[in-house]
Design a protein around this motif. Sequence first.
Motif, PDB file in Angstrom:
ATOM      1  N   LYS A  25       1.627  16.709  21.301  1.00 48.32           N
ATOM      2  CA  LYS A  25       2.054  15.319  21.144  1.00 48.32           C
ATOM      3  C   LYS A  25       2.162  14.645  22.506  1.00 48.32           C
ATOM      4  N   PHE A  26       2.755  15.358  23.456  1.00 55.35           N
ATOM      5  CA  PHE A  26       2.929  14.805  24.797  1.00 55.35           C
ATOM      6  C   PHE A  26       1.578  14.514  25.435  1.00 55.35           C
ATOM      7  N   VAL A  27       0.655  15.452  25.302  1.00 62.73           N
ATOM      8  CA  VAL A  27      -0.687  15.286  25.874  1.00 62.73           C
ATOM      9  C   VAL A  27      -1.397  14.104  25.210  1.00 62.73           C
ATOM     10  N   ASN A  28      -1.183  13.917  23.905  1.00 65.59           N
ATOM     11  CA  ASN A  28      -1.775  12.764  23.211  1.00 65.59           C
ATOM     12  C   ASN A  28      -1.238  11.452  23.766  1.00 65.59           C
ATOM     13  N   HIS A  29       0.054  11.426  24.110  1.00 66.44           N
ATOM     14  CA  HIS A  29       0.624  10.219  24.722  1.00 66.44           C
ATOM     15  C   HIS A  29       0.071  10.004  26.126  1.00 66.44           C
ATOM     16  N   LEU A  30      -0.172  11.093  26.821  1.00 66.93           N
ATOM     17  CA  LEU A  30      -0.641  11.051  28.209  1.00 66.93           C
ATOM     18  C   LEU A  30      -2.108  10.622  28.309  1.00 66.93           C
ATOM     19  N   MET A  31      -2.843  10.856  27.239  1.00 68.30           N
ATOM     20  CA  MET A  31      -4.298  10.683  27.239  1.00 68.30           C
ATOM     21  C   MET A  31      -4.741   9.225  27.370  1.00 68.30           C
ATOM     22  N   TYR A  32      -5.805   9.033  28.145  1.00 66.51           N
ATOM     23  CA  TYR A  32      -6.476   7.739  28.276  1.00 66.51           C
ATOM     24  C   TYR A  32      -7.909   7.891  27.781  1.00 66.51           C
ATOM     25  N   GLY A  47      -9.483   8.848  25.216  1.00 64.04           N
ATOM     26  CA  GLY A  47      -9.909  10.038  24.492  1.00 64.04           C
ATOM     27  C   GLY A  47     -10.184  11.249  25.358  1.00 64.04           C
ATOM     28  N   LYS A  48      -9.736  11.223  26.611  1.00 59.83           N
ATOM     29  CA  LYS A  48      -9.992  12.343  27.522  1.00 59.83           C
ATOM     30  C   LYS A  48      -8.850  13.349  27.451  1.00 59.83           C
ATOM     31  N   LYS A  49      -8.872  14.133  26.381  1.00 61.67           N
ATOM     32  CA  LYS A  49      -7.784  15.080  26.135  1.00 61.67           C
ATOM     33  C   LYS A  49      -7.813  16.241  27.115  1.00 61.67           C
ATOM     34  N   ASN A  50      -8.995  16.698  27.483  1.00 63.12           N
ATOM     35  CA  ASN A  50      -9.102  17.810  28.428  1.00 63.12           C
ATOM     36  C   ASN A  50      -8.453  17.469  29.761  1.00 63.12           C
ATOM     37  N   THR A  51      -8.717  16.265  30.248  1.00 65.59           N
ATOM     38  CA  THR A  51      -8.122  15.797  31.496  1.00 65.59           C
ATOM     39  C   THR A  51      -6.606  15.771  31.367  1.00 65.59           C
ATOM     40  N   SER A  52      -6.119  15.298  30.219  1.00 66.77           N
ATOM     41  CA  SER A  52      -4.673  15.236  29.984  1.00 66.77           C
ATOM     42  C   SER A  52      -4.052  16.623  29.999  1.00 66.77           C
ATOM     43  N   TYR A  53      -4.722  17.580  29.356  1.00 62.96           N
ATOM     44  CA  TYR A  53      -4.225  18.957  29.373  1.00 62.96           C
ATOM     45  C   TYR A  53      -4.167  19.495  30.799  1.00 62.96           C
ATOM     46  N   GLU A  54      -5.221  19.222  31.588  1.00 62.86           N
ATOM     47  CA  GLU A  54      -5.248  19.683  32.985  1.00 62.86           C
ATOM     48  C   GLU A  54      -4.087  19.094  33.771  1.00 62.86           C
ATOM     49  N   ILE A  55      -3.845  17.797  33.596  1.00 66.09           N
ATOM     50  CA  ILE A  55      -2.741  17.125  34.294  1.00 66.09           C
ATOM     51  C   ILE A  55      -1.412  17.762  33.895  1.00 66.09           C
ATOM     52  N   PHE A  56      -1.220  17.962  32.594  1.00 65.67           N
ATOM     53  CA  PHE A  56       0.059  18.504  32.103  1.00 65.67           C
ATOM     54  C   PHE A  56       0.303  19.922  32.621  1.00 65.67           C
ATOM     55  N   LYS A  99       0.826  -1.200   0.000  1.00 70.85           N
ATOM     56  CA  LYS A  99       0.000   0.000   0.000  1.00 70.85           C
ATOM     57  C   LYS A  99       0.861   1.251   0.000  1.00 70.85           C
ATOM     58  N   ALA A 100       0.217   2.368  -0.262  1.00 67.08           N
ATOM     59  CA  ALA A 100       0.920   3.653  -0.222  1.00 67.08           C
ATOM     60  C   ALA A 100       1.239   4.005   1.226  1.00 67.08           C
ATOM     61  N   LYS A 101       2.272   4.793   1.388  1.00 65.30           N
ATOM     62  CA  LYS A 101       2.671   5.237   2.718  1.00 65.30           C
ATOM     63  C   LYS A 101       1.548   6.106   3.308  1.00 65.30           C
ATOM     64  N   PRO A 102       1.154   5.849   4.552  1.00 68.75           N
ATOM     65  CA  PRO A 102       0.072   6.665   5.125  1.00 68.75           C
ATOM     66  C   PRO A 102       0.528   8.111   5.328  1.00 68.75           C
ATOM     67  N   LYS A 103      -0.412   9.025   5.157  1.00 68.88           N
ATOM     68  CA  LYS A 103      -0.072  10.440   5.291  1.00 68.88           C
ATOM     69  C   LYS A 103       0.206  10.786   6.746  1.00 68.88           C
ATOM     70  N   LYS A 104       1.174  11.677   6.970  1.00 66.79           N
ATOM     71  CA  LYS A 104       1.465  12.151   8.313  1.00 66.79           C
ATOM     72  C   LYS A 104       0.337  13.076   8.745  1.00 66.79           C
ATOM     73  N   ARG A 105      -0.200  12.833   9.918  1.00 68.03           N
ATOM     74  CA  ARG A 105      -1.261  13.696  10.426  1.00 68.03           C
ATOM     75  C   ARG A 105      -0.646  14.957  10.998  1.00 68.03           C
ATOM     76  N   ILE A 106      -1.327  16.055  10.770  1.00 67.93           N
ATOM     77  CA  ILE A 106      -0.858  17.326  11.308  1.00 67.93           C
ATOM     78  C   ILE A 106      -1.417  17.475  12.718  1.00 67.93           C
ATOM     79  N   ILE A 107      -0.517  17.674  13.683  1.00 64.91           N
ATOM     80  CA  ILE A 107      -0.953  17.843  15.061  1.00 64.91           C
ATOM     81  C   ILE A 107      -1.049  19.334  15.350  1.00 64.91           C
TER      82      ILE A 107
END
Length: 158
Positions: free
Chosen positions: A24-31, A33-42, A3-11
Amino acid sequence: MRKAKPKKRIILPDPVYNDQKVSKFVNHLMYDGKKNTSYEIFYAALDIVKTKLPDEEKTALEVWKKALENITPQVEVKSRRVGGATFQVPTEIRPERKESISMKNLINFARKRGGKTMSDKLAAEIVDAYNEQGGAFKRKEDMHRMAEANRAFAHFRF
Protein backbone atom coordinates in the motif's frame (compact mmCIF):
# COMPACT_ATOMS: atom_id res chain seq x y z
CA MET A 1 -26.31 5.94 -3.46
CA ARG A 2 -27.57 4.95 -6.90
CA LYS A 3 -24.90 2.42 -7.74
CA ALA A 4 -23.65 -0.59 -5.83
CA LYS A 5 -20.72 -0.14 -3.51
CA PRO A 6 -17.47 -0.77 -5.43
CA LYS A 7 -15.63 -3.93 -4.48
CA LYS A 8 -12.52 -3.59 -2.32
CA ARG A 9 -9.46 -4.49 -4.34
CA ILE A 10 -7.15 -7.06 -2.86
CA ILE A 11 -3.62 -5.72 -2.55
CA LEU A 12 -0.97 -8.40 -2.96
CA PRO A 13 1.84 -8.48 -0.37
CA ASP A 14 5.25 -7.14 -1.37
CA PRO A 15 7.97 -9.54 -2.57
CA VAL A 16 10.61 -8.93 0.14
CA TYR A 17 8.73 -8.62 3.46
CA ASN A 18 5.51 -10.34 2.32
CA ASP A 19 3.50 -7.50 3.88
CA GLN A 20 0.37 -5.83 2.47
CA LYS A 21 1.06 -2.56 4.29
CA VAL A 22 4.35 -2.20 2.43
CA SER A 23 2.53 -2.70 -0.89
CA LYS A 24 0.00 0.00 0.00
CA PHE A 25 2.80 2.38 0.93
CA VAL A 26 4.65 1.69 -2.32
CA ASN A 27 1.42 2.32 -4.25
CA HIS A 28 1.14 5.73 -2.59
CA LEU A 29 4.81 6.42 -3.33
CA MET A 30 4.50 5.46 -7.00
CA TYR A 31 4.53 7.97 -9.85
CA ASP A 32 3.34 7.17 -13.41
CA GLY A 33 2.90 3.45 -12.73
CA LYS A 34 6.59 2.92 -11.94
CA LYS A 35 6.16 0.42 -9.14
CA ASN A 36 9.64 -1.09 -9.47
CA THR A 37 11.24 2.31 -8.91
CA SER A 38 9.00 2.82 -5.87
CA TYR A 39 10.03 -0.53 -4.42
CA GLU A 40 13.71 0.36 -4.95
CA ILE A 41 13.24 3.71 -3.20
CA PHE A 42 11.39 2.11 -0.27
CA TYR A 43 13.87 -0.73 0.29
CA ALA A 44 16.83 1.68 -0.04
CA ALA A 45 15.16 3.95 2.53
CA LEU A 46 14.78 1.01 4.95
CA ASP A 47 18.48 0.17 4.47
CA ILE A 48 19.37 3.79 5.30
CA VAL A 49 17.10 3.64 8.38
CA LYS A 50 18.97 0.51 9.49
CA THR A 51 22.31 2.35 9.23
CA LYS A 52 20.96 5.47 10.97
CA LEU A 53 19.65 3.48 13.95
CA PRO A 54 22.33 0.81 14.49
CA ASP A 55 21.75 0.45 18.26
CA GLU A 56 18.01 -0.13 17.76
CA GLU A 57 16.95 -3.72 18.50
CA LYS A 58 13.99 -3.46 16.08
CA THR A 59 14.29 -4.26 12.39
CA ALA A 60 13.98 -1.46 9.82
CA LEU A 61 10.46 -2.67 8.93
CA GLU A 62 9.36 -2.50 12.58
CA VAL A 63 10.85 1.01 12.85
CA TRP A 64 8.84 2.02 9.76
CA LYS A 65 5.63 0.54 11.20
CA LYS A 66 6.20 2.33 14.53
CA ALA A 67 6.87 5.58 12.64
CA LEU A 68 3.57 5.16 10.74
CA GLU A 69 1.79 4.46 14.02
CA ASN A 70 3.26 7.64 15.53
CA ILE A 71 1.92 9.84 12.72
CA THR A 72 -1.52 8.21 12.42
CA PRO A 73 -4.26 10.69 13.38
CA GLN A 74 -7.27 9.53 15.41
CA VAL A 75 -9.65 12.45 14.70
CA GLU A 76 -10.06 15.02 11.95
CA VAL A 77 -12.29 18.03 11.37
CA LYS A 78 -14.86 18.10 8.57
CA SER A 79 -16.72 21.19 7.39
CA ARG A 80 -20.44 21.03 8.10
CA ARG A 81 -22.93 23.70 7.12
CA VAL A 82 -25.62 24.36 9.68
CA GLY A 83 -27.94 27.23 8.81
CA GLY A 84 -25.73 29.94 7.35
CA ALA A 85 -22.62 29.05 9.31
CA THR A 86 -19.92 26.52 8.49
CA PHE A 87 -18.59 24.58 11.47
CA GLN A 88 -15.46 22.50 11.72
CA VAL A 89 -16.87 19.32 13.24
CA PRO A 90 -14.41 16.81 14.79
CA THR A 91 -15.04 13.24 13.64
CA GLU A 92 -13.39 9.88 14.20
CA ILE A 93 -11.48 8.47 11.23
CA ARG A 94 -12.11 5.03 9.72
CA PRO A 95 -9.14 2.62 10.09
CA GLU A 96 -8.45 2.42 6.32
CA ARG A 97 -8.48 6.21 6.04
CA LYS A 98 -6.17 6.55 9.07
CA GLU A 99 -3.63 4.29 7.39
CA SER A 100 -3.96 6.11 4.08
CA ILE A 101 -3.60 9.57 5.65
CA SER A 102 -0.50 8.58 7.62
CA MET A 103 1.17 7.08 4.54
CA LYS A 104 0.35 10.11 2.38
CA ASN A 105 1.61 12.51 5.05
CA LEU A 106 4.88 10.60 5.46
CA ILE A 107 5.48 10.62 1.69
CA ASN A 108 4.47 14.26 1.16
CA PHE A 109 6.69 15.56 3.95
CA ALA A 110 9.55 13.35 2.73
CA ARG A 111 9.19 14.89 -0.76
CA LYS A 112 9.33 18.41 0.71
CA ARG A 113 12.55 17.69 2.62
CA GLY A 114 15.97 18.75 1.47
CA GLY A 115 18.27 15.90 0.56
CA LYS A 116 19.98 14.06 -2.25
CA THR A 117 17.72 11.18 -3.26
CA MET A 118 14.11 10.31 -2.45
CA SER A 119 15.28 7.29 -0.44
CA ASP A 120 17.47 9.58 1.71
CA LYS A 121 14.57 11.96 2.28
CA LEU A 122 12.14 9.13 3.03
CA ALA A 123 14.59 7.53 5.46
CA ALA A 124 15.09 10.86 7.27
CA GLU A 125 11.31 11.34 7.56
CA ILE A 126 10.84 7.77 8.85
CA VAL A 127 13.52 8.30 11.52
CA ASP A 128 11.92 11.63 12.51
CA ALA A 129 8.45 10.07 12.72
CA TYR A 130 9.88 7.20 14.78
CA ASN A 131 11.35 9.76 17.20
CA GLU A 132 8.02 11.67 17.24
CA GLN A 133 9.23 14.75 15.40
CA GLY A 134 9.36 16.04 11.83
CA GLY A 135 6.71 17.38 9.47
CA ALA A 136 4.38 14.39 9.37
CA PHE A 137 4.23 14.14 13.18
CA LYS A 138 3.61 17.89 13.44
CA ARG A 139 0.74 17.50 10.94
CA LYS A 140 -0.88 14.85 13.13
CA GLU A 141 -0.51 17.06 16.19
CA ASP A 142 -2.11 19.97 14.29
CA MET A 143 -5.07 17.77 13.27
CA HIS A 144 -5.60 16.72 16.88
CA ARG A 145 -5.28 20.32 18.09
CA MET A 146 -7.91 21.47 15.55
CA ALA A 147 -10.29 18.72 16.66
CA GLU A 148 -9.74 19.63 20.32
CA ALA A 149 -10.36 23.33 19.65
CA ASN A 150 -13.64 22.55 17.86
CA ARG A 151 -14.88 19.97 20.35
CA ALA A 152 -17.84 22.22 21.16
CA PHE A 153 -19.30 21.45 17.71
CA ALA A 154 -19.09 17.67 18.12
CA HIS A 155 -22.88 17.46 18.47
CA PHE A 156 -23.19 18.41 14.77
CA ARG A 157 -21.57 15.09 13.87
CA PHE A 158 -23.12 13.40 10.86
